[in-house]
Design a protein around this motif. Structure first.
Motif, PDB file in Angstrom:
ATOM      1  N   TYR A   1       4.997 -18.081   5.149  1.00  0.00           N
ATOM      2  CA  TYR A   1       6.063 -18.973   4.717  1.00  0.00           C
ATOM      3  C   TYR A   1       6.978 -19.261   5.891  1.00  0.00           C
ATOM      4  N   GLU A   2       7.113 -20.520   6.236  1.00  0.00           N
ATOM      5  CA  GLU A   2       8.009 -20.889   7.323  1.00  0.00           C
ATOM      6  C   GLU A   2       9.405 -21.112   6.758  1.00  0.00           C
ATOM      7  N   ASN A   3      10.366 -20.393   7.292  1.00  0.00           N
ATOM      8  CA  ASN A   3      11.724 -20.477   6.787  1.00  0.00           C
ATOM      9  C   ASN A   3      12.411 -21.732   7.293  1.00  0.00           C
ATOM     10  N   LYS A   4      12.443 -22.767   6.481  1.00  0.00           N
ATOM     11  CA  LYS A   4      13.102 -24.011   6.867  1.00  0.00           C
ATOM     12  C   LYS A   4      14.564 -24.026   6.421  1.00  0.00           C
ATOM     13  N   LYS A   5      14.892 -23.196   5.456  1.00  0.00           N
ATOM     14  CA  LYS A   5      16.273 -23.068   4.994  1.00  0.00           C
ATOM     15  C   LYS A   5      16.840 -21.770   5.540  1.00  0.00           C
ATOM     16  N   LYS A   6      17.887 -21.868   6.308  1.00  0.00           N
ATOM     17  CA  LYS A   6      18.461 -20.684   6.944  1.00  0.00           C
ATOM     18  C   LYS A   6      19.034 -19.739   5.897  1.00  0.00           C
ATOM     19  N   LEU A   7      18.719 -18.447   6.042  1.00  0.00           N
ATOM     20  CA  LEU A   7      19.236 -17.438   5.134  1.00  0.00           C
ATOM     21  C   LEU A   7      20.680 -17.123   5.500  1.00  0.00           C
ATOM     22  N   THR A   8      21.557 -17.163   4.525  1.00  0.00           N
ATOM     23  CA  THR A   8      22.969 -16.894   4.778  1.00  0.00           C
ATOM     24  C   THR A   8      23.516 -15.957   3.712  1.00  0.00           C
ATOM     25  N   GLY A   9      24.726 -15.454   3.959  1.00  0.00           N
ATOM     26  CA  GLY A   9      25.379 -14.572   3.000  1.00  0.00           C
ATOM     27  C   GLY A   9      25.512 -13.162   3.543  1.00  0.00           C
ATOM     28  N   ASN A  10      26.119 -12.291   2.763  1.00  0.00           N
ATOM     29  CA  ASN A  10      26.270 -10.900   3.173  1.00  0.00           C
ATOM     30  C   ASN A  10      24.894 -10.295   3.474  1.00  0.00           C
ATOM     31  N   THR A  11      24.770  -9.700   4.629  1.00  0.00           N
ATOM     32  CA  THR A  11      23.482  -9.175   5.094  1.00  0.00           C
ATOM     33  C   THR A  11      23.633  -7.717   5.500  1.00  0.00           C
ATOM     34  N   ILE A  12      22.688  -6.885   5.077  1.00  0.00           N
ATOM     35  CA  ILE A  12      22.762  -5.469   5.430  1.00  0.00           C
ATOM     36  C   ILE A  12      21.418  -4.996   5.974  1.00  0.00           C
ATOM     37  N   ILE A  13      21.479  -4.175   7.015  1.00  0.00           N
ATOM     38  CA  ILE A  13      20.275  -3.633   7.645  1.00  0.00           C
ATOM     39  C   ILE A  13      20.216  -2.139   7.366  1.00  0.00           C
ATOM     40  N   PHE A  14      19.126  -1.691   6.780  1.00  0.00           N
ATOM     41  CA  PHE A  14      18.917  -0.258   6.534  1.00  0.00           C
ATOM     42  C   PHE A  14      17.909   0.264   7.548  1.00  0.00           C
ATOM     43  N   SER A  15      18.361   1.196   8.376  1.00  0.00           N
ATOM     44  CA  SER A  15      17.521   1.755   9.424  1.00  0.00           C
ATOM     45  C   SER A  15      17.695   3.268   9.450  1.00  0.00           C
TER      46      SER A  15
END
Length: 222
Positions: A47-61
């Motif tokens: 799936y090619e992301n043509k719509k930019k993902l926005t909003g609160n974003t969290i990274i779990f590492s």
């Protein structure tokens, strides 16, 4: 009944309604099938992301540095867009270098490592970085529920729309457990805000997993 559920999942019209009412299902066999179908629905075709993902974003590492190796550039892009970005590091790092975990012996190094991570997070202009301080490379010695509850608390506090975390077929045990814990904590329930979960690659871990498995890491979202 199984075909009905499958058709229902594949219906774009009813999908959001179905997710919203997911917790009302009581038949465990159906619930299991639905959960499995939902989890793998995005890995069928690239799936090619043509719509930019926005909003609160969290990274779990699980380890300090995985967040940079896995999605450092992506974090920068989110910050540039004006999104709030948070980082959760689940383990302390360093202590796995000893045959037997000895936190007191490594305490100074653990603190120094966390300070470096905080500095990098500040340079990246992320909203926050938090440390859960579980044993390094020994997450399999911790009750999974304890990890899930810690993650649930962070989700409720930050209310993210988007999560980035490790792929479930990585060679590193901590990566695998964090993947499972994040999926569990992000399950549909009334207060849930998570809309999408994406996994990232860690060189020398993702590519060293069992690539013969269907679940081997294969990027399909760009």
């Amino acid at each position: 009944m199984k075909n009905f559920i499958k058709n229902f999942i594949n219906s774009k019209t009813n999908y959001k309604f179905f997710i919203k009412n997911f917790t009302q299902l009581t038949d465990l066999k159906i619930v299991s099938y639905v959960a499995k179908s939902m989890r793998h629905s995005l890995i069928i075709n690239p799936y090619e992301n043509k719509k930019k993902l926005t909003g609160n974003t969290i990274i779990f590492s699980p380890h300090p540095d995985d967040e940079i190796l896995g999605c450092g550039g992506t974090m920068i892009e989110h910050v540039k867009r004006g999104d709030k970005v948070g980082i959760i590091i689940s383990s302390e790092g360093i202590t796995s270098r000893d045959d037997v975990r000895n936190y007191e012996k490594r305490k100074k190094e653990v603190i120094e490592l966390s300070e470096v991570s905080r500095k990098i997070a500040k340079d990246l202009k992320v909203s926050f970085i938090d440390f859960l301080s579980f044993p390094d490379n020994r997450l399999d010695s911790v009750n999974l529920l304890d990890i899930v509850k810690k993650i649930e608390t962070r989700l409720l506090d930050f209310m993210p729309n988007l999560i980035y975390t490790h792929h479930g077929n990585d060679l590193n045990i901590d990566h695998c457990i964090i993947n499972i814990a994040v999926l569990s904590a992000s399950r549909p329930y009334p207060e849930q805000t998570v809309e999408k979960i994406l996994t990232f690659e860690i060189p020398s871990s993702s590519n060293w997993g069992d690539i013969s498995q269907v679940s081997a890491f294969a990027p399909n979202y760009y």
